[in-house]
Motif scaffolding. Structure first.
Motif, short mmCIF file in Angstrom:
data_model
loop_
_atom_site.label_atom_id
_atom_site.label_comp_id
_atom_site.label_asym_id
_atom_site.label_seq_id
_atom_site.Cartn_x
_atom_site.Cartn_y
_atom_site.Cartn_z
N LEU A 1 0.80 -1.22 0.00
CA LEU A 1 0.00 0.00 0.00
C LEU A 1 0.84 1.27 0.00
CD1 LEU A 1 -2.75 -1.17 2.50
CD2 LEU A 1 -3.14 -0.52 0.12
N ILE A 2 1.94 1.29 0.74
CA ILE A 2 2.68 2.55 0.89
C ILE A 2 4.11 2.48 0.40
CG2 ILE A 2 1.23 3.12 2.89
CD1 ILE A 2 3.67 2.73 4.69
N GLY A 3 4.56 1.32 -0.09
CA GLY A 3 5.93 1.18 -0.56
C GLY A 3 6.84 0.58 0.50
N LYS A 4 7.89 -0.07 0.03
CA LYS A 4 8.78 -0.81 0.92
C LYS A 4 9.49 0.08 1.93
CE LYS A 4 12.74 -4.00 0.81
NZ LYS A 4 13.69 -4.71 -0.08
N ILE B 1 7.34 0.14 10.48
CA ILE B 1 7.39 -1.07 11.28
C ILE B 1 8.58 -1.05 12.24
CG2 ILE B 1 7.82 -3.58 11.17
CD1 ILE B 1 6.10 -3.57 8.57
N MET B 2 9.74 -0.60 11.76
CA MET B 2 10.95 -0.64 12.59
C MET B 2 10.95 0.40 13.70
SD MET B 2 13.94 -1.34 9.80
CE MET B 2 13.85 -2.77 8.71
N THR B 3 10.30 1.55 13.47
CA THR B 3 10.24 2.56 14.52
C THR B 3 9.11 2.30 15.50
OG1 THR B 3 8.81 4.00 13.19
CG2 THR B 3 11.22 4.35 13.01
N ALA B 4 8.17 1.42 15.11
CA ALA B 4 6.97 1.15 15.91
C ALA B 4 6.16 2.43 16.13
CB ALA B 4 7.32 0.52 17.26
N GLY B 5 6.29 3.37 15.18
CA GLY B 5 5.64 4.66 15.33
C GLY B 5 4.23 4.70 14.79
N MET B 6 3.61 5.86 14.94
CA MET B 6 2.26 6.09 14.44
C MET B 6 2.29 7.24 13.44
SD MET B 6 -0.43 5.80 17.61
CE MET B 6 0.44 6.92 18.71
N ILE B 7 1.37 7.20 12.49
CA ILE B 7 1.17 8.33 11.59
C ILE B 7 -0.26 8.82 11.74
CG2 ILE B 7 2.93 7.65 9.93
CD1 ILE B 7 0.70 6.50 8.16
N ASP B 8 -0.46 10.11 11.43
CA ASP B 8 -1.80 10.67 11.53
C ASP B 8 -2.55 10.46 10.22
OD1 ASP B 8 -0.75 12.58 9.77
OD2 ASP B 8 -0.59 14.13 11.30
N ALA B 9 -3.79 10.88 10.20
CA ALA B 9 -4.64 10.64 9.04
C ALA B 9 -4.13 11.35 7.80
CB ALA B 9 -6.07 11.08 9.35
N ALA C 1 -1.35 9.34 6.42
CA ALA C 1 -1.90 8.11 5.85
C ALA C 1 -2.49 8.37 4.47
CB ALA C 1 -2.95 7.52 6.78
N LEU C 2 -3.13 9.51 4.30
CA LEU C 2 -3.69 9.89 3.00
C LEU C 2 -2.57 10.15 2.00
CD1 LEU C 2 -6.26 10.59 1.35
CD2 LEU C 2 -5.98 12.96 2.16
N ASP C 3 -1.56 10.87 2.44
CA ASP C 3 -0.42 11.17 1.58
C ASP C 3 0.31 9.90 1.16
OD1 ASP C 3 1.57 13.00 0.37
OD2 ASP C 3 2.90 12.26 1.95
N VAL D 1 -10.00 11.22 3.92
CA VAL D 1 -10.04 11.64 5.32
C VAL D 1 -11.21 12.59 5.50
CG1 VAL D 1 -8.84 12.88 7.18
CG2 VAL D 1 -7.55 11.37 5.66
N VAL D 2 -12.05 12.30 6.49
CA VAL D 2 -13.23 13.13 6.74
C VAL D 2 -13.34 13.37 8.24
CG1 VAL D 2 -14.45 12.25 4.71
CG2 VAL D 2 -14.76 11.10 6.91
N SER D 3 -14.26 14.23 8.63
CA SER D 3 -14.47 14.49 10.05
C SER D 3 -15.10 13.28 10.71
CB SER D 3 -15.37 15.71 10.24
OG SER D 3 -16.66 15.46 9.71
N PRO D 4 -14.88 13.09 12.01
CA PRO D 4 -15.46 11.93 12.70
C PRO D 4 -16.97 11.82 12.55
CG PRO D 4 -13.82 12.98 14.10
CD PRO D 4 -14.01 13.89 12.91
N GLU D 5 -17.66 12.96 12.61
CA GLU D 5 -19.12 12.92 12.54
C GLU D 5 -19.63 12.55 11.14
OE1 GLU D 5 -17.89 17.35 12.48
OE2 GLU D 5 -17.30 15.50 13.51
N ASN D 6 -18.77 12.70 10.13
CA ASN D 6 -19.18 12.37 8.76
C ASN D 6 -18.65 11.03 8.27
OD1 ASN D 6 -20.65 14.77 8.34
ND2 ASN D 6 -18.78 15.89 7.82
N LEU D 7 -17.89 10.33 9.11
CA LEU D 7 -17.19 9.13 8.65
C LEU D 7 -18.14 8.06 8.12
CD1 LEU D 7 -14.55 7.51 8.34
CD2 LEU D 7 -14.84 6.76 10.72
N LEU D 8 -19.11 7.66 8.91
CA LEU D 8 -19.99 6.57 8.49
C LEU D 8 -20.88 6.99 7.32
CD1 LEU D 8 -21.11 4.71 11.73
CD2 LEU D 8 -19.67 3.87 9.88
N SER D 9 -21.38 8.21 7.33
CA SER D 9 -22.23 8.64 6.22
C SER D 9 -21.43 8.71 4.93
CB SER D 9 -22.87 10.00 6.53
OG SER D 9 -21.89 11.00 6.70
N PHE D 10 -20.18 9.14 5.00
CA PHE D 10 -19.32 9.18 3.82
C PHE D 10 -19.10 7.78 3.27
CE2 PHE D 10 -15.36 9.28 1.47
CZ PHE D 10 -15.40 10.49 0.79
N CYS D 11 -18.80 6.84 4.17
CA CYS D 11 -18.57 5.45 3.75
C CYS D 11 -19.84 4.84 3.15
CB CYS D 11 -18.09 4.61 4.93
SG CYS D 11 -16.41 4.99 5.46
#
Length: 259
Positions: free
Chosen positions: A153-156, A163-171, A174-176, A183-193
């Motif tokens: 999905l994101i390249g090697k 994976i090696m840093t065990a870090g997190m990325i924000d939304a 993740a989009l980039d 990426v949408v607002s929390p209140e619009n997430l399910l309706s968008f899907c």
């Protein structure tokens, strides 16, 4: 069918599965994996359900990982069996489902949670989502397909770093990276899907099933082009193909019979 850890809603043509362990941040335990398998299988068998949306209860977490307490004292053999069974029952099962599965990622999607989201056919995230594979910080690696699907999905390089840093990325990251589609607002997430699901549901379910199989083949040790040719040919023998082409030539909307 009743479940302890998930909720299933059917608003045809959409089936919605919600992982419902908010006190555990929706962490995956063996029972939840088994229930998810049963729910996906049941929804797949219903002709009226065309698309499945998967999410987690609350805004804090989609799935914050696996339930570590269940396997902290496992042996090598038990660990291998845990990964093999989980992949077969849920992660590979979802990836190869004949109906599209959209992950609505709300909040944390970590470890097994991100692996589950990646097994879905595509992902939509709320802008408060955080994603990562922190397994190496526990002395283990992702075992539910994370080392395979994340690089796809994101390249090697990016996958190696995450994976090696065990870090997190924000939304936004993740989009980039291409890890999520929107990426949408929390209140619009399910309706968008659900809007996306409704658009998908207007198309041929038979053709979509063939498309899923052909696309997946390109990421496996098989000839994806050969699978595409085979699936393309098979579409010509379907009632959906006859309806779709007839509707197009007659300048009307198709009403696909799903066979």
């Amino acid at each position: 069918m009743s479940y302890n850890n998930i909720l299933v809603e059917e608003t045809r043509p959409i089936g919605t599965i919600t992982i419902n362990r908010p006190d555990k941040l929706n962490a995956l335990n063996r029972e939840t994996i088994q229930e998810l398998h049963k729910a996906f299988k049941a929804l797949e068998s219903q002709k009226e359900i065309k698309v499945i949306v998967l999410t987690g209860s609350g805004e804090k977490a989609f799935v914050a990982g696996a339930d570590i307490s269940e396997f902290a004292d496992f042996s090598e053999e038990e660990g291998g069996k845990l990964a093999a069974k989980g992949q077969k029952l849920l992660f590979d099962f979802v990836e190869n489902l004949s109906k599209p599965v959209i992950a609505a990622v709300n909040g944390f999607a970590l470890g097994g949670g991100l692996e589950l989201a990646m097994a879905c056919h595509f992902r939509v995230a709320s802008d408060n989502a955080r994603m990562g594979l922190p397994e190496v910080s526990l002395g283990v690696i992702p075992g539910y397909g994370g080392t395979q699907r994340l690089p796809q999905l994101i390249g090697k390089g990016r996958a190696m770093e995450l994976i090696m840093t065990a870090g997190m990325i924000d939304a936004a990251s993740a989009l980039d990276y291409g890890l999520v589609n929107h990426v949408v607002s929390p209140e619009n997430l399910l309706s968008f899907c659900k809007d996306l699901a409704n658009k998908i549901s207007k198309n041929s379910p038979v053709a979509i099933s063939h498309a899923i199989k052909a696309i997946n083949a390109g990421f496996k040790n098989t000839d994806g082009y050969a699978e595409e040719i085979k699936a393309f040919g098979q579409c010509f023998g379907t009632a959906d193909f006859k309806e779709g082409t007839t509707a197009f030539l007659n300048k009307r909307k198709a009403d696909f019979p799903g066979k």
